[in-house]
Scaffold this motif. Structure first.
Motif, PDB file in Angstrom:
ATOM      1  N   LEU A  98       3.013   4.523   3.034  1.00  0.00           N
ATOM      2  CA  LEU A  98       1.862   3.666   3.304  1.00  0.00           C
ATOM      3  C   LEU A  98       2.310   2.205   3.215  1.00  0.00           C
ATOM      4  N   PRO A  99       2.228   1.456   4.306  1.00  0.00           N
ATOM      5  CA  PRO A  99       2.831   0.114   4.344  1.00  0.00           C
ATOM      6  C   PRO A  99       2.184  -0.910   3.428  1.00  0.00           C
ATOM      7  N   ASN A 100       0.917  -0.700   3.074  1.00  0.00           N
ATOM      8  CA  ASN A 100       0.215  -1.674   2.231  1.00  0.00           C
ATOM      9  C   ASN A 100       0.291  -1.326   0.751  1.00  0.00           C
ATOM     10  N   MET A 101       1.137  -0.371   0.400  1.00  0.00           N
ATOM     11  CA  MET A 101       1.323   0.013  -0.997  1.00  0.00           C
ATOM     12  C   MET A 101       2.775  -0.181  -1.402  1.00  0.00           C
ATOM     13  N   THR A 102       2.993  -0.515  -2.671  1.00  0.00           N
ATOM     14  CA  THR A 102       4.353  -0.674  -3.184  1.00  0.00           C
ATOM     15  C   THR A 102       5.042   0.686  -3.292  1.00  0.00           C
ATOM     16  N   ALA A 103       6.333   0.650  -3.563  1.00  0.00           N
ATOM     17  CA  ALA A 103       7.078   1.892  -3.766  1.00  0.00           C
ATOM     18  C   ALA A 103       6.445   2.715  -4.876  1.00  0.00           C
ATOM     19  N   LEU A 104       6.098   2.057  -5.975  1.00  0.00           N
ATOM     20  CA  LEU A 104       5.481   2.753  -7.106  1.00  0.00           C
ATOM     21  C   LEU A 104       4.156   3.380  -6.702  1.00  0.00           C
ATOM     22  N   GLU A 105       3.329   2.641  -5.980  1.00  0.00           N
ATOM     23  CA  GLU A 105       2.014   3.143  -5.576  1.00  0.00           C
ATOM     24  C   GLU A 105       2.137   4.300  -4.587  1.00  0.00           C
ATOM     25  N   ASN A 106       3.144   4.248  -3.705  1.00  0.00           N
ATOM     26  CA  ASN A 106       3.350   5.341  -2.760  1.00  0.00           C
ATOM     27  C   ASN A 106       3.651   6.651  -3.472  1.00  0.00           C
ATOM     28  N   VAL A 107       4.382   6.577  -4.566  1.00  0.00           N
ATOM     29  CA  VAL A 107       4.683   7.782  -5.333  1.00  0.00           C
ATOM     30  C   VAL A 107       3.480   8.189  -6.183  1.00  0.00           C
ATOM     31  N   ARG A 132      13.035  -1.692  -7.606  1.00  0.00           N
ATOM     32  CA  ARG A 132      12.339  -1.834  -6.327  1.00  0.00           C
ATOM     33  C   ARG A 132      10.902  -1.318  -6.377  1.00  0.00           C
ATOM     34  N   MET A 133      10.400  -1.026  -7.551  1.00  0.00           N
ATOM     35  CA  MET A 133       9.080  -0.406  -7.664  1.00  0.00           C
ATOM     36  C   MET A 133       7.960  -1.237  -7.066  1.00  0.00           C
ATOM     37  N   GLN A 134       8.065  -2.553  -7.157  1.00  0.00           N
ATOM     38  CA  GLN A 134       6.991  -3.427  -6.688  1.00  0.00           C
ATOM     39  C   GLN A 134       7.217  -3.926  -5.264  1.00  0.00           C
ATOM     40  N   ASN A 135       8.254  -3.425  -4.620  1.00  0.00           N
ATOM     41  CA  ASN A 135       8.504  -3.796  -3.228  1.00  0.00           C
ATOM     42  C   ASN A 135       7.659  -2.963  -2.274  1.00  0.00           C
ATOM     43  N   PHE A 136       7.249  -3.576  -1.179  1.00  0.00           N
ATOM     44  CA  PHE A 136       6.545  -2.857  -0.125  1.00  0.00           C
ATOM     45  C   PHE A 136       7.567  -2.255   0.847  1.00  0.00           C
ATOM     46  N   PRO A 137       7.178  -1.225   1.604  1.00  0.00           N
ATOM     47  CA  PRO A 137       8.125  -0.577   2.523  1.00  0.00           C
ATOM     48  C   PRO A 137       8.860  -1.545   3.451  1.00  0.00           C
ATOM     49  N   ALA A 138       8.186  -2.585   3.933  1.00  0.00           N
ATOM     50  CA  ALA A 138       8.822  -3.538   4.836  1.00  0.00           C
ATOM     51  C   ALA A 138       9.960  -4.309   4.175  1.00  0.00           C
ATOM     52  N   GLN A 139       9.990  -4.297   2.847  1.00  0.00           N
ATOM     53  CA  GLN A 139      11.025  -5.011   2.101  1.00  0.00           C
ATOM     54  C   GLN A 139      12.186  -4.098   1.713  1.00  0.00           C
ATOM     55  N   LEU A 140      12.170  -2.874   2.199  1.00  0.00           N
ATOM     56  CA  LEU A 140      13.176  -1.882   1.801  1.00  0.00           C
ATOM     57  C   LEU A 140      14.007  -1.422   2.986  1.00  0.00           C
TER      58      LEU A 140
END
Length: 243
Positions: A98-107, A132-140
């Motif tokens: 989900l692009p509007n959620m961080t890595a942590l939130e996606n999990v 990288r938990m607080q990064n969004f998908p676009a930043q990964l």
């Protein structure tokens, strides 16, 4: 070891108007609990269809599929939804984060679907993404996104993990980091089925290899048997093109 996954004379036919396409033809095989099975074959051979049927994403036409003694092919719609949410971890080619959620939130959002998930921060640290938990998908990177997709499925404590070409969308330098995560899963005793075009990886990591051609399981065996001394002409031809 007891049979954990059982395909019993499974057929899958897709109908488009008057045209019938046999995606799987009388497929029968077993996988033991904790075993790693890699499914290989050309595009359109039936590999993903097999994975989708086991994962509850598609229905078979005839035959039976059992996981841990339960007849998945006999589940009604409600039971099938529960099965997909709680008992199968599915990792696709294209992350589906989900692009509007961080890595942590996606999990974390995946963990909300089950009663006792593995903590999201714990599994992210296990795969080297603690920073990288607080990064969004676009930043990964692509490799980091796929690792998140893997731990998102793993956090739900599934009975079996299914991977559909998990490295096909990645640049070569990112493939290794994803394969290393899958290697770690194999050490945990997880039962795993992988559709892959990475023959070197398949040979190294698998306990069992299935070769499918035109919807038919032409040959199965240990990596040594399949890659060193295949018997079926279709297997020999396929390996001569990819190795």
């Amino acid at each position: 070891m007891q049979n954990f996954v059982l395909f019993d004379h499974v057929c899958k036919t897709y109908r488009m108007g008057d045209v019938c396409i046999d995606a799987l033809k009388d497929a029968s095989f077993t996988i033991a609990e904790g075993e790693i099975c890699v499914i290989v074959g050309q595009s359109g051979a039936g590999k993903t269809t097999l994975l989708n049927i086991l994962g509850g994403m598609d229905r078979l036409t005839s035959g039976h599929v059992l996981l841990a003694g339960e007849d998945v092919s006999g589940f009604d719609r409600k039971r099938l939804t529960t099965y997909r949410r709680h008992e199968v971890g599915f990792v696709f080619q294209f992350y589906n984060l989900l692009p509007n959620m961080t890595a942590l939130e996606n999990v974390q959002i995946a963990g909300q679907l089950c009663k006792d998930p593995i903590p999201a921060d714990e599994v992210l640290r296990q795969v080297g993404l603690g920073e990288r938990m607080q990064n969004f998908p676009a930043q990964l990177s692509g490799g980091q996104k796929q690792r998140i997709a893997i731990v998102r499925a793993l956090a739900m404590k599934p009975k079996v993990m299914l991977f559909d070409e998990p490295t096909s969308a990645l640049d070569p330098e990112m493939v290794k980091e994803v394969l290393n995560v899958i290697r770690e899963l194999t050490r945990s005793g997880m039962t795993i089925l992988i559709v892959s075009h990475e023959m070197g990886f398949a040979r190294e990591i698998s306990d069992r290899v299935l070769f499918i051609c035109d919807g038919v399981i032409k040959e199965e065996g240990t990596p040594e048997q399949i890659f060193t001394c295949p018997h079926d002409p279709a297997t020999i031809k396929f390996l001569s093109m990819v190795l």
